[in-house]
Design an enzyme around this catalytic site. Structure first.
Site, PDB file in Angstrom:
ATOM      1  N   ASN A  12       0.820  -1.227   0.000  1.00 39.45           N
ATOM      2  CA  ASN A  12       0.000   0.000   0.000  1.00 39.45           C
ATOM      3  C   ASN A  12       0.849   1.269   0.000  1.00 39.45           C
ATOM      4  O   ASN A  12       0.478   2.287   0.584  1.00 39.45           O
ATOM      5  CB  ASN A  12      -1.015   0.019   1.170  1.00 39.45           C
ATOM      6  N   CYS A  14       3.138   1.718  -3.153  1.00 37.89           N
ATOM      7  CA  CYS A  14       3.528   1.963  -4.553  1.00 37.89           C
ATOM      8  C   CYS A  14       2.329   1.938  -5.510  1.00 37.89           C
ATOM      9  O   CYS A  14       1.958   2.965  -6.080  1.00 37.89           O
ATOM     10  CB  CYS A  14       4.564   0.954  -5.016  1.00 37.89           C
ATOM     11  N   ARG A  15       1.733   0.756  -5.689  1.00 38.68           N
ATOM     12  CA  ARG A  15       0.718   0.600  -6.736  1.00 38.68           C
ATOM     13  C   ARG A  15      -0.679   1.043  -6.328  1.00 38.68           C
ATOM     14  O   ARG A  15      -1.319   1.845  -7.030  1.00 38.68           O
ATOM     15  CB  ARG A  15       0.681  -0.866  -7.208  1.00 38.68           C
ATOM     16  N   SER A  16      -1.186   0.509  -5.211  1.00 42.28           N
ATOM     17  CA  SER A  16      -2.587   0.828  -4.873  1.00 42.28           C
ATOM     18  C   SER A  16      -2.820   2.312  -4.526  1.00 42.28           C
ATOM     19  O   SER A  16      -3.916   2.809  -4.796  1.00 42.28           O
ATOM     20  CB  SER A  16      -3.135  -0.109  -3.787  1.00 42.28           C
ATOM     21  N   ASP A 123       5.219  -5.105  -9.513  1.00 42.45           N
ATOM     22  CA  ASP A 123       5.620  -4.356  -8.323  1.00 42.45           C
ATOM     23  C   ASP A 123       6.861  -3.538  -8.664  1.00 42.45           C
ATOM     24  O   ASP A 123       7.906  -4.108  -8.966  1.00 42.45           O
ATOM     25  CB  ASP A 123       5.910  -5.351  -7.194  1.00 42.45           C
TER      26      ASP A 123
HETATM   27  P1  4NP Z   1       3.309  -2.119  -3.407  1.00 42.18           P
HETATM   28  O1  4NP Z   1       4.904  -2.304  -3.439  1.00 42.18           O
HETATM   29  O2  4NP Z   1       2.727  -3.461  -3.041  1.00 42.18           O
HETATM   30  O3  4NP Z   1       2.979  -1.709  -4.791  1.00 42.18           O
HETATM   31  O4  4NP Z   1       3.031  -1.064  -2.375  1.00 42.18           O
HETATM   32  C1  4NP Z   1       5.622  -2.803  -2.345  1.00 42.18           C
HETATM   33  C2  4NP Z   1       6.176  -1.932  -1.451  1.00 42.18           C
HETATM   34  C3  4NP Z   1       6.905  -2.409  -0.383  1.00 42.18           C
HETATM   35  C4  4NP Z   1       7.076  -3.772  -0.212  1.00 42.18           C
HETATM   36  C5  4NP Z   1       6.500  -4.649  -1.105  1.00 42.18           C
HETATM   37  C6  4NP Z   1       5.771  -4.155  -2.158  1.00 42.18           C
HETATM   38  N1  4NP Z   1       7.865  -4.263   0.862  1.00 42.18           N
HETATM   39  O5  4NP Z   1       8.049  -5.479   0.938  1.00 42.18           O
HETATM   40  O6  4NP Z   1       8.316  -3.470   1.693  1.00 42.18           O
END
Ligand code: 4NP
Length: 155
Positions: A12, A14-16, A123
């Site tokens: 929560n 980067c993408r969402s 991701d």
């Molecule tokens: P998101 O990306 O799922 O698009 O917010 C990520 C951000 C951080 C992590 C994994 C995915 N992490 O493992 O910290």
């Protein structure tokens, strides 16, 4: 009563958050409420990743006010539509959903663009430099379709 849409990814940050900001910008605020959440809790309370904030800003969209939170089982009842960014998010939510009515709310967001293909929004967290712009473009196309459908189905 407004129609509620939830965007879900892993962190929560980067993408969402981008999906939330983009879809919200395409819908009238008096009728639709858009939120986002992560299946993981590592970033709870944090602002979106600075690269997501920057790519949004380059498209005149402010997402800096958002704060990360973890998806909770009650979200299945609170929200009308739940869009996940990838197949791993899909599996995680289906595992948490105890009723068919809840499972049926979960859709892989790029299936709006490429029906039944189960394509992931990659991701961008550890990824290449223009990954965030690529993600923005994919989400913008998908959200355009979603917004059109929602406005048609909820007049
Ligand atoms: P998101 O990306 O799922 O698009 O917010 C990520 C951000 C951080 C992590 C994994 C995915 N992490 O493992 O910290």
């Amino acid at each position: 009563m407004s129609v509620k849409i939830l965007m879900v990814c892993l962190g929560n940050i980067c993408r969402s958050p981008l999906a939330e900001g983009i879809l919200a910008s395409k819908l009238p605020k008096d009728k639709f409420f858009v939120d986002s959440a992560g299946t993981g809790a590592w970033h709870s309370g944090n602002q979106p990743d600075s690269r997501s904030i920057a790519v949004a800003k380059s498209h005149n969209l402010d997402i800096s006010y958002q704060r990360a939170r973890q998806f909770k089982v009650e979200d299945f009842d609170s929200f009308d539509y739940i869009y996940v960014m990838d197949k791993s998010n899909f599996r995680d939510l289906i595992r948490l959903a105890k009723k068919n009515e809840h499972k049926e709310k979960v859709e892989i967001i790029l299936n709006e663009l490429y029906p039944n293909e189960n394509v992931d929004v990659p991701d961008p967290y550890y990824g290449i430099a223009n990954g965030f712009e690529m993600v923005y473009q994919m989400l913008d196309e998908a959200c355009e379709i979603i917004a059109t459908k929602l406005k048609t189905n909820h007049r």
